[in-house]
Design an enzyme around this catalytic site. Structure first.
Site, short mmCIF file in Angstrom:
data_model
loop_
_atom_site.label_atom_id
_atom_site.label_comp_id
_atom_site.label_asym_id
_atom_site.label_seq_id
_atom_site.Cartn_x
_atom_site.Cartn_y
_atom_site.Cartn_z
N ASP A 200 12.93 8.64 -1.00
CA ASP A 200 14.24 9.27 -0.92
C ASP A 200 14.49 10.14 -2.14
O ASP A 200 14.17 9.75 -3.26
CB ASP A 200 15.32 8.18 -0.83
N GLU A 258 -5.04 3.12 -3.71
CA GLU A 258 -5.70 1.82 -3.84
C GLU A 258 -5.59 1.02 -2.54
O GLU A 258 -6.46 0.20 -2.23
CB GLU A 258 -5.04 1.00 -4.96
#
Length: 539
Positions: A200, A258
């Site tokens: 956001d 990752e």
């Protein structure tokens, strides 16, 4: 990464307060979402994006987070969230959650410590500044929600920055410990199996260290805010979109990589398309970004073409990727905003087809597959502080946040058994899911038919885009890949229109759009009609 699911993917946004209520308290919740996930899967979308469900005082309905690692009891528990992820994955749906990194609630423990003393361990975790000699705010920065972006605090005898509500103090991302803390919170949800994040207000992370005044706007921004909001009077050169954000977004990307997770960022800026390109460049920051540029009142074929072409022109070496949307929890529903509540059943279908044919991913806000109009609410029914403050010129965001209509004849259209937090209008109940389920001509039936057709049309998912010159109100473009080119033509007005193709093409069948016929190279389009074809290969 070029084969990643999000390239050309379709994301279904769920606003949890208004999707499905499982316990009868009038507010939607995570168990309610779980119960309705088979419906979402039946739409053929790739992922769900869930708006904030974290612990919050709900002054901005979840976008004011008090604890990034806890589910607010209003929505359920962490166990409920884990069950939601498992159920979504079992149905073949990815899970994206909304992370609000730029600010917290003033009830967050970090802020409670920061405001106590200028010597506390988290003293610099928020943006604090001394008053000017006359006691006024440090500079002229404004809040998106109206008024100054600075709030006086008597504990520290300083002002703190809030780009939104005064109860949403801005974090200081120039502080390394803040970056580390928010990255740790992101990792917490990655460990719980989420597939991505919607960030956001992702260009609000950093501010100008010198706190320089924003200059007046040369061209007022009416895309990010309404025309009557003074926020648009400024060129927001110093309060957001700072260059330091690029390095932070690289840290975010390294963490997401990752876990093989993706990201899409919300960009609200005077130059949002250029910023979207910068934030998605070089395959080391955001995977995708979207702006407010198709969430405005402005609506024409030329306007839509300019937005897409400007983004495409700003993208370097094809590396960036846009995410387009014509509706979300902050904007007037597209049937009302662009369609002016037309009774033409083609409008909602054509808007869906157009959105899903643009180059990039697409976000679909709950209820758009039903063709819902904006709800008309009285002042007494409003919950949104933004709308209450700006009434009556701007009525806030409640009109697009009313509950999802599931069952036409059930109380509150099947959303809840008790009084809902916002009313369900009759205009929505008549468009309920159960009404459209059995109607082969409904908007819902069209969407369910169009999605697998689109998936089998590889050019629409991942191909390049090139616009064709067309007079208003016709929007025409091709999507091309190694297999060939698909031509997409949409009439964006309720009156008939014609368009002459610059090449030979044959109609494509099976998409479900109607209101178009081809004679030679000339297309005749009914009001809000649409057409797809295959460009003939030379020789």
């Amino acid at each position: 990464m070029k084969q990643a699911w999000w390239r050309g993917g379709v994301i279904y946004q769920i606003y949890p307060r208004s999707f499905a209520d499982s316990n009868g308290d009038g507010v939607g919740d995570l168990p309610g979402i779980i119960a309705r996930l088979p419906y979402v899967a039946s739409l053929g979308v790739d992922a769900i994006w869930i708006s904030p469900f974290f612990k919050s005082p709900m002054k901005d309905f979840g976008y004011d987070v008090a604890d990034f690692r806890q589910v607010d009891p209003l929505f359920g528990t962490l166990a409920d969230f884990d069950a939601l992820v498992a159920r979504a994955h079992a149905l073949g749906l990815k899970v994206i959650i909304d992370q609000v990194l730029s600010h917290t609630s003033d009830e967050h423990a970090w802020f409670a410590e920061s405001r106590q003393s200028r010597a506390s361990a988290r003293a610099d975790w928020y943006v604090w500044a001394d008053p000017q000699p006359d006691g006024t705010a440090p500079n002229n920065w404004l809040s998106v929600f109206g008024g100054p972006a600075w709030q006086w605090d008597t504990r520290r005898c300083q002002y703190y920055l809030h780009n939104f509500l005064a109860s949403q103090p801005d974090l200081n991302f120039h502080c390394p410990e803040v970056q580390d803390a928010v990255l740790a919170d992101i990792r917490f949800w990655l460990e719980r199996g989420v597939d991505g994040f919607r960030f956001d207000a992702c260009n609000f992370h950093f501010h100008d260290r010198q706190l320089r005044n924003n200059p007046p706007a040369q061209n007022r921004d009416t895309k990010t805010v309404s025309a009557d909001n003074p926020y648009g009077y400024q060129s927001h050169r110093f309060d957001k979109s700072q260059p330091e954000n690029l390095a932070f977004l690289r840290r975010v990307r390294a963490l997401l990589d990752e876990y093989g997770a993706m990201s899409v960022g919300e960009v609200g800026d005077d130059h949002s398309l250029q910023l979207m390109a910068a934030y998605t460049a070089d395959d080391d920051k955001l995977n995708m970004a979207y702006s407010f540029n198709l969430l405005t009142a402005e609506f024409s074929a030329g306007y839509i073409r300019r937005q897409v072409e400007e983004l495409e022109a700003a993208i370097v070496d094809g590396g960036g990727w846009g995410c387009w949307t014509v509706g979300n929890h902050d904007s007037i529903r597209v049937l009302t905003r662009w369609g002016r509540n037309t009774g033409n059943p083609r409008f909602a279908k054509t808007m869906l087809a157009m959105l899903l044919s643009l180059r990039g991913a697409a976000c679909l806000y709950q209820g758009e597959e039903l063709g819902l109009p904006e709800a008309e609410l009285s002042f007494d029914e409003l919950q949104d502080p933004y709308g209450i403050a700006m009434w009556p010129e701007f009525k806030g965001r409640d009109g697009c946040r009313t509950p999802m209509p599931w069952l036409h004849d059930a109380p509150h259209a099947g959303f809840t058994t008790e009084a809902p937090w916002l009313p369900v209008p009759d205009a929505h109940a008549v468009r309920a899911v159960d009404v459209q389920d059995g109607d082969a001509t409904s908007t819902l039936a069209f969407f369910r038919n169009f999605m697998p057709w689109r998936r089998d049309c590889a050019g629409l998912v991942g191909g390049d885009i090139a616009f064709l010159d067309a007079a208003e109100p016709v929007l025409a473009f091709t999507r091309s890949d190694a297999a060939g080119s698909v031509v997409c033509v949409f009439n964006l007005a309720d009156a008939p229109a014609t368009f002459t193709l610059p090449f030979d093409a044959t109609p494509l069948a099976g998409h479900g759009l109607d209101g178009a016929s081809l004679s030679g190279r000339t297309l005749t389009l009914a009001g809000f009609g649409g057409w797809f074809g295959v460009v003939a290969k030379e020789g």
